[in-house]
Design a protein around this motif. Structure first.
Motif, mmCIF file in Angstrom:
data_model
loop_
_atom_site.group_PDB
_atom_site.id
_atom_site.type_symbol
_atom_site.label_atom_id
_atom_site.label_comp_id
_atom_site.label_asym_id
_atom_site.label_seq_id
_atom_site.Cartn_x
_atom_site.Cartn_y
_atom_site.Cartn_z
ATOM 1 N N GLY A 197 5.823 -4.865 3.202
ATOM 2 C CA GLY A 197 6.225 -3.664 3.904
ATOM 3 C C GLY A 197 6.669 -3.922 5.330
ATOM 4 O O GLY A 197 6.142 -4.798 6.021
ATOM 5 N N ASP A 198 7.646 -3.129 5.776
ATOM 6 C CA ASP A 198 8.107 -3.178 7.157
ATOM 7 C C ASP A 198 7.161 -2.332 8.006
ATOM 8 O O ASP A 198 6.188 -1.767 7.508
ATOM 9 N N THR A 199 7.485 -2.199 9.286
ATOM 10 C CA THR A 199 6.570 -1.511 10.210
ATOM 11 C C THR A 199 6.373 -0.041 9.864
ATOM 12 O O THR A 199 5.377 0.548 10.257
ATOM 13 N N GLY A 200 7.304 0.573 9.139
ATOM 14 C CA GLY A 200 7.157 1.991 8.828
ATOM 15 C C GLY A 200 6.308 2.285 7.620
ATOM 16 O O GLY A 200 5.965 3.447 7.368
ATOM 17 N N GLY A 201 5.953 1.245 6.858
ATOM 18 C CA GLY A 201 5.217 1.462 5.624
ATOM 19 C C GLY A 201 3.801 0.923 5.679
ATOM 20 O O GLY A 201 3.276 0.593 6.741
ATOM 21 N N SER A 202 3.188 0.800 4.510
ATOM 22 C CA SER A 202 1.795 0.369 4.424
ATOM 23 C C SER A 202 1.670 -0.930 3.635
ATOM 24 O O SER A 202 2.277 -1.082 2.569
ATOM 25 N N VAL A 203 0.874 -1.846 4.158
ATOM 26 C CA VAL A 203 0.537 -3.068 3.423
ATOM 27 C C VAL A 203 -0.918 -3.025 2.973
ATOM 28 O O VAL A 203 -1.500 -4.054 2.621
ATOM 29 N N GLY A 204 -1.491 -1.821 2.992
ATOM 30 C CA GLY A 204 -2.890 -1.700 2.598
ATOM 31 C C GLY A 204 -3.785 -2.383 3.615
ATOM 32 O O GLY A 204 -3.593 -2.251 4.827
ATOM 33 N N ASP A 205 -4.765 -3.136 3.126
ATOM 34 C CA ASP A 205 -5.683 -3.819 4.038
ATOM 35 C C ASP A 205 -5.306 -5.287 4.235
ATOM 36 O O ASP A 205 -6.131 -6.099 4.667
ATOM 37 N N LEU A 206 -4.059 -5.630 3.930
ATOM 38 C CA LEU A 206 -3.615 -7.013 4.084
ATOM 39 C C LEU A 206 -3.221 -7.303 5.524
ATOM 40 O O LEU A 206 -2.868 -6.394 6.282
ATOM 41 N N ARG A 207 -3.243 -8.572 5.883
ATOM 42 C CA ARG A 207 -2.802 -8.982 7.208
ATOM 43 C C ARG A 207 -1.302 -9.302 7.170
ATOM 44 O O ARG A 207 -0.813 -9.898 6.216
ATOM 45 N N GLY A 208 -0.573 -8.925 8.229
ATOM 46 C CA GLY A 208 0.825 -9.272 8.344
ATOM 47 C C GLY A 208 1.754 -8.280 7.669
ATOM 48 O O GLY A 208 1.327 -7.370 6.941
ATOM 49 N N ARG A 209 3.061 -8.478 7.917
ATOM 50 C CA ARG A 209 4.077 -7.598 7.366
ATOM 51 C C ARG A 209 5.316 -8.395 7.006
ATOM 52 O O ARG A 209 5.315 -9.625 7.075
ATOM 53 N N LYS A 210 6.353 -7.677 6.642
ATOM 54 C CA LYS A 210 7.640 -8.285 6.355
ATOM 55 C C LYS A 210 7.987 -9.318 7.429
ATOM 56 O O LYS A 210 7.798 -9.083 8.612
ATOM 57 N N GLY A 211 8.505 -10.460 6.996
ATOM 58 C CA GLY A 211 8.896 -11.501 7.935
ATOM 59 C C GLY A 211 7.811 -12.517 8.218
ATOM 60 O O GLY A 211 8.058 -13.513 8.893
ATOM 61 N N GLU A 212 6.595 -12.289 7.703
ATOM 62 C CA GLU A 212 5.473 -13.196 7.959
ATOM 63 C C GLU A 212 4.934 -13.767 6.656
ATOM 64 O O GLU A 212 5.011 -13.123 5.606
ATOM 65 N N THR A 213 4.344 -14.953 6.753
ATOM 66 C CA THR A 213 3.764 -15.573 5.565
ATOM 67 C C THR A 213 2.302 -15.190 5.367
ATOM 68 O O THR A 213 1.631 -15.750 4.510
ATOM 69 N N TYR A 214 1.812 -14.245 6.157
ATOM 70 C CA TYR A 214 0.524 -13.647 5.817
ATOM 71 C C TYR A 214 0.719 -12.799 4.562
ATOM 72 O O TYR A 214 1.850 -12.471 4.163
ATOM 73 N N GLY A 254 0.799 -1.226 0.000
ATOM 74 C CA GLY A 254 0.000 0.000 0.000
ATOM 75 C C GLY A 254 0.825 1.266 0.000
ATOM 76 O O GLY A 254 0.341 2.334 0.382
ATOM 77 N N ASP A 255 2.077 1.186 -0.445
ATOM 78 C CA ASP A 255 2.981 2.333 -0.359
ATOM 79 C C ASP A 255 2.944 3.253 -1.570
ATOM 80 O O ASP A 255 3.468 4.366 -1.513
ATOM 81 N N LEU A 256 2.375 2.799 -2.686
ATOM 82 C CA LEU A 256 2.335 3.619 -3.903
ATOM 83 C C LEU A 256 0.949 4.228 -4.076
ATOM 84 O O LEU A 256 -0.062 3.626 -3.702
ATOM 85 N N SER A 257 0.889 5.391 -4.680
ATOM 86 C CA SER A 257 -0.417 6.013 -4.894
ATOM 87 C C SER A 257 -1.261 5.196 -5.855
ATOM 88 O O SER A 257 -2.492 5.169 -5.755
#
Length: 575
Positions: free
Chosen positions: A401-418, A164-167
């Motif tokens: 995305g890492d904790t500083g960015g956006s993954v949109g409405d997805l579950r989980g972040r970098k380091g996870e298989t979500y 979710g980091d790009l417009s």
């Protein structure tokens, strides 16, 4: 049973509970009356106070962290012997029992010593030996310069850019018009994946077309030689560089007559035989690891260009782009492959002074908008050289995305298989294949670039190994995915943890223990689950509604695990 007897029983239960509460109250009062303390200091192996050390009292389920003076303190603890435990990075574990007097304060001084056991364990393991080096060489020698159309290829890879980091992917704070322009000209993929939720495995997969489990690359990330974590990796029997028998895209393209260059982050090894120039890149400029791994030395081929203490991270994106632009300009009249793996937006974030304080997305937004400006420079160079109609351009991220960015409405972040850990933005412009403003909801993965490009150039795939990627040119035209399933690999243990098809995902949690945290992370309440990816963000288990789908995906995941156990590198017998 009469109403009276039921009431009598209820009364007895109530009186019993009241008695228990009274007894517990008395115990608590007794404990408070005799509450004691324990204070101490921790001295490091260097003889100086050790700050930030976690001291654990496991029997009390308590912990304390040392301050700048190395001091720690436990308050309101019972008297008697208290067991303490310290397990620090690079130091031997300390176990000590301390006597705590009644209504008083116990004191203790603890001294850390260097941990030599990791180095001893590392010495027992060597870097994995190549197994198919002869087969690789035979394959590469069989490739001849491509005749006919030879499109240029540019792959731009961001580090930790979230879904979710790009417009163009819905971000309202960060403006990325140059990157988004590729969506206007080509295909925007909304269900595109990295092959791992962290960078080394993902990069190995991108360049080889194979799941990272096949390349000794699935156990977290490689570290600089000599770094304490590189010793820990070796002590575990893990590789710390890509095996030389892996076949990478630049090696194939070089044999096919392309000029190849890489500009940015490598992260696939730093020793001789494992560097960018050793894997087919004729030109290289960049940093061999992540920008948070000191020293941040910049290399030009195999020579130091800028020492780590002289590298200015605020202008690193600009310098990488300068090199890429020069390479494209110099090779515009012949087929080239430019791989541009930026170090950003990985932490730490250092905005270019030209873009500092500009974005509504704060510091993180400044970094990404600076990336967008520099991607615009690359796109403008392609246009200025008159090679737009003969240049494939791919833009994607190495993981979620890492904790500083956006993954949109997805579950989980970098380091996870979500989904948030592996679904990434992807924009592809491929002349003669993509159509303007196409959006694909079909699943694809970064392993698909290798076979798609080779097949388009009529270059046969290697026969001695499994190539997991598929030719996705049809998908880019609006057709269905060529994949029956995609698989998700854990960060540390490199195990297959999840599987998806076109509509459903089955996640079966497995051990993902980090050697830096031997106790492992809690998986309390996390159970195998089936989710619908079209209408849910992996929150609702729909197994009860679709048991047949669950059974099918579970069986396919088991089959993949069994295959990996029986043939880890994915070799094929060639007759």
């Amino acid at each position: 049973m009469t109403k009276l007897s039921r009431n009598a029983r209820r009364g007895n239960r109530l009186r019993t509970r009241l008695a228990c509460v009274t007894a517990l109250t008395g115990l608590v009062a007794m404990d408070l009356a005799s509450a004691a303390e324990l204070s101490g200091t921790v001295t490091g192996a260097n003889g100086k106070p050790a700050a930030g050390v976690r001291v654990v009292a496991p029997d009390l389920l308590r912990s304390a962290t040392t301050g700048p003076d190395g001091a720690f303190r436990f308050q309101n603890i019972p008297d008697g012997e208290v067991a303490l435990q310290i397990s620090g990075f690079g130091t031997k574990a300390v176990y000590q029992r301390v006597a705590v007097p009644k209504d008083g304060t116990g004191t203790v001084s603890l001294t850390l010593s260097p941990n030599t056991e990791i180095a001893r364990a590392a010495a027992l393991n060597a870097e994995p030996k190549p197994e198919h080096l002869a087969q690789k060489q035979t394959y590469l020698q069989s490739i001849r310069p491509v005749s006919g159309a030879k499109p240029n290829i540019i792959v731009i890879l961001f580090d930790d850019l979230g879904a979710g980091d790009l417009s163009s992917y819905g971000n309202k704070l960060i403006k990325t018009p140059n990157i988004d322009s590729l969506a206007d000209r080509g295909t925007k993929l909304d269900q595109f994946y990295s092959a791992s939720p962290v960078c080394t495995p993902s990069r190995a997969a991108l360049l080889s077309g194979r799941y990272p489990t096949r390349a000794h690359a699935a156990n977290h990330v490689y570290f600089p030689t000599g770094h304490p974590v590189s010793l820990i990796r070796r002590s575990q029997g893990w590789a710390n560089a890509l095996p030389q028998d892996e076949i990478l895209l630049p090696e194939v393209l070089t044999r096919a007559g392309y000029t190849t260059g890489a500009f940015g982050k490598w992260h696939l090894g730093d020793t001789e035989g494992h560097l960018p120039n050793d894997f087919g890149f004729q030109q290289y400029f960049g940093i061999l690891y992540s920008n948070d791994m000191a020293p941040e030395t910049l290399w030009r081929n195999k020579t130091v260009d800028t020492p780590g203490d002289k590298t200015d991270q605020a202008t690193l994106t600009e310098r990488i782009t300068d090199e890429a632009v020069s390479f494209i300009t110099d090779n515009a009249k012949k087929p080239f492959f430019a791989y541009v793996p930026y170090t950003a937006p990985h932490v730490p974030h250092h905005p270019n002074p030209k873009h500092k304080g500009v974005s509504e997305g704060g510091t993180y937004g400044d970094v990404i908008e600076d990336l967008d400006t520099n991607v615009g420079r690359i796109l403008q160079t392609v246009k200025a050289q008159g090679i737009e109609d003969n240049t494939i351009i791919v833009i994607l991220s190495d993981n979620g995305g890492d904790t500083g960015g956006s993954v949109g409405d997805l579950r989980g972040r970098k380091g996870e298989t979500y989904e948030g850990g592996q679904r990434v933005p992807a924009l592809i412009y491929w002349p003669g294949v993509t159509k303007p403003q196409t959006v694909s909801e079909e699943m694809a993965m970064n392993i698909d670039l290798f076979p798609s490009i080779l097949t388009a150039l009529n270059i046969p795939l290697p026969k001695d190994r499994e190539v997991d990627g598929k030719d996705i040119r049809g998908l880019l035209k609006g057709e269905q995915t060529p994949h029956q399933y995609l698989y998700y690999v854990t960060t540390w243990t490199g195990k297959y943890e999840a599987i998806r098809d076109r509509g459903y995902k089955f996640r079966d949690p497995v051990d993902n223990t980090s050697p830096l945290q031997p106790g492992g992370a809690s998986t309390y309440g996390i159970k195998p689950s089936l989710t619908r990816l079209d209408v849910d963000n992996e929150s609702i288990d729909v197994t009860a509604k679709h048991p047949d789908v669950r059974a099918r995906l579970e069986a396919a995941l088991k089959q993949k695990r069994d295959e990996a156990a029986g043939n880890p590198r994915g070799w094929r017998e060639v007759r």
